[in-house]
Design an enzyme around this catalytic site. Structure first.
Site, PDB file in Angstrom:
ATOM      1  N   LYS A   1       0.856  -1.185   0.000  1.00  0.00           N
ATOM      2  CA  LYS A   1       0.000   0.000   0.000  1.00  0.00           C
ATOM      3  C   LYS A   1       0.892   1.235   0.000  1.00  0.00           C
ATOM      4  CE  LYS A   1      -4.497   1.004   0.289  1.00  0.00           C
ATOM      5  NZ  LYS A   1      -5.602   0.316  -0.414  1.00  0.00           N
TER       6      LYS A   1
ATOM      7  N   VAL B   1     -21.568   7.210   0.951  1.00  0.00           N
ATOM      8  CA  VAL B   1     -22.113   6.913  -0.378  1.00  0.00           C
ATOM      9  C   VAL B   1     -21.240   7.539  -1.463  1.00  0.00           C
ATOM     10  CG1 VAL B   1     -24.480   6.474   0.325  1.00  0.00           C
ATOM     11  CG2 VAL B   1     -23.766   8.830  -0.092  1.00  0.00           C
ATOM     12  N   GLY B   2     -19.938   7.345  -1.300  1.00  0.00           N
ATOM     13  CA  GLY B   2     -18.985   7.762  -2.324  1.00  0.00           C
ATOM     14  C   GLY B   2     -18.947   6.733  -3.436  1.00  0.00           C
ATOM     15  N   LYS B   3     -17.740   6.471  -3.940  1.00  0.00           N
ATOM     16  CA  LYS B   3     -17.598   5.593  -5.106  1.00  0.00           C
ATOM     17  C   LYS B   3     -18.174   4.199  -4.847  1.00  0.00           C
ATOM     18  CE  LYS B   3     -13.109   6.377  -5.576  1.00  0.00           C
ATOM     19  NZ  LYS B   3     -11.737   6.314  -6.145  1.00  0.00           N
TER      20      LYS B   3
ATOM     21  N   HIS C   1     -22.164   4.322  -3.161  1.00  0.00           N
ATOM     22  CA  HIS C   1     -23.175   4.678  -4.166  1.00  0.00           C
ATOM     23  C   HIS C   1     -23.550   3.453  -5.003  1.00  0.00           C
ATOM     24  CE1 HIS C   1     -24.933   7.863  -6.939  1.00  0.00           C
ATOM     25  NE2 HIS C   1     -25.086   6.746  -7.621  1.00  0.00           N
TER      26      HIS C   1
END
Length: 367
Positions: free
Chosen positions: A89, A190-192, A195
């Site tokens: 990462k 409710v981003g990428k 949503h």
């Protein structure tokens, strides 16, 4: 402080178990403003693969703690997903809205390239496929690129799909049927990913309630799904009458207070590192809450970008992500048989694969 060479101390967050990292690289380029850290947890199964998070950390120590946690989680995620990839990462310290530039991304690409293929990067919070195209101008070890450049595009597509498969498995295990129809699901963030997850849930017939700190994200969701209910915050969401809680924002959502307040019978979401500290998984189990380990159910994204390495094929990647359903059921069954929380059962399965396959990689091939 954080002990990079051994177990993390309290400042490094919720990391337990096998936390000895093979390599941690600090990257700095004064002219472009780049300040980044790349962490490779292990390469037992192959080169480390994990996204690049671009975030305004309050300190380098906070950034280091996050990248150590995230890279370890990627090792376990890739192992459970059946990928021949290790855990890696990266974090870039800064505000992507202000600090992101072509020069910075290309400088970052040079550092990724300098590792000689030990680490493949991709998108994460604050970075997008278009950014990976820029990074790839300086590095051969980049996934999550745009479709126009032979990439998989937005990895949230299969991340959300995989979370939905994990949630279907949790419903099958808890309710006896692999559907959320008629169930009330609370989605935090409710981003990428969130949503798209809401879209799957609405299509499946679930009743959905959401919250997000971003008013713009909520407004965008409501344009697509106007019947979704919106509440003020996590406090209200987790205390409401929901069957499933889906954390899809940043990590640490499942802390002591949230678990004590939670009314859901299932937790299954897309966020990384959902458990605020070791022991939360037992608290959930003691309260009769079925927890679907985050790094298991949200592995669809890494499956999607990993497929690029061999030349991307969405049908192939989606078929592999569909297997998250079966793996999640296996983890639940194993946990019940062994009398341990699902998170412990998932860790054991991942560690066993890293150990067994990693040992085979020690067979000398003569070159």
């Amino acid at each position: 402080m954080t002990d990079v060479f051994g177990l993390s101390h309290k400042d490094a967050g919720p990391v337990t178990g096998q936390n000895r990292h093979e390599q941690v690289v600090f990257c700095s380029d004064e002219r472009s403003g780049l300040r980044a850290i790349i962490a490779i947890h292990n390469t037992a199964l192959g080169p480390g693969l994990g996204g690049t998070r671009f975030y305004p950390y309050e300190s380098e120590q906070a950034a280091l703690a996050d990248v150590l946690n995230l890279s370890r989680a990627m090792a376990y995620k890739n192992a459970l997903a059946g990928l021949d990839l290790g855990g890696g990462k990266a974090v870039i310290i800064g505000d992507p809205a202000k600090d992101k530039s072509e020069a910075l991304l290309r400088a970052y690409g040079r550092f990724v390239q300098s590792l000689g293929g030990r680490y493949y990067t991709a998108c994460d919070v604050g970075t997008y496929s278009e950014d990976m195209d820029v990074v790839a101008r300086e590095s051969s070890y980049v996934t999550g690129r745009t479709p126009a450049n032979g990439g998989a595009g937005d990895s949230s597509i299969l991340t959300a799909y995989g979370v939905f498969q994990g949630m279907r498995a949790a419903a099958e295990y808890t309710y006896g049927t692999p559907t959320l129809r008629g169930r009330r699901v609370g989605v935090e963030g409710v981003g990428k990913v969130g949503h798209r997850l809401v879209g799957h849930l609405v299509e499946d017939g679930a009743e959905v309630v959401v919250c997000d700190v971003s008013e713009a994200a909520v407004a965008r969701l409501l344009r697509s799904h106007p019947r979704v209910e919106v509440v003020a915050d996590r406090l209200e969401l987790t205390g409401s009458d929901i069957d499933v809680y889906a954390p899809c924002s940043l990590g640490g959502a499942l802390d002591d207070e949230t678990v004590a307040r939670l009314r859901a019978t299932i937790v299954c979401g897309g966020a990384n590192n959902q458990l605020a500290h070791p022991g939360v998984e037992k608290q959930l189990a003691d309260r009769g809450v079925l927890y679907a380990p985050d790094y298991l159910v949200n592995s669809g994204g890494v499956i999607q970008v990993a497929d690029e390495i061999a030349g991307f094929n969405m049908d192939r990647a989606r078929a592999k992500a569909t297997q998250i359903y079966d793996t999640t059921l296996k983890i639940f069954s194993t946990a019940a048989e062994d009398g341990v929380p699902p998170a412990v059962a998932a860790d054991r399965l991942a560690e066993r694969r890293m150990s067994e396959v990693g040992r085979i990689r020690g067979i000398w091939l003569g070159h």
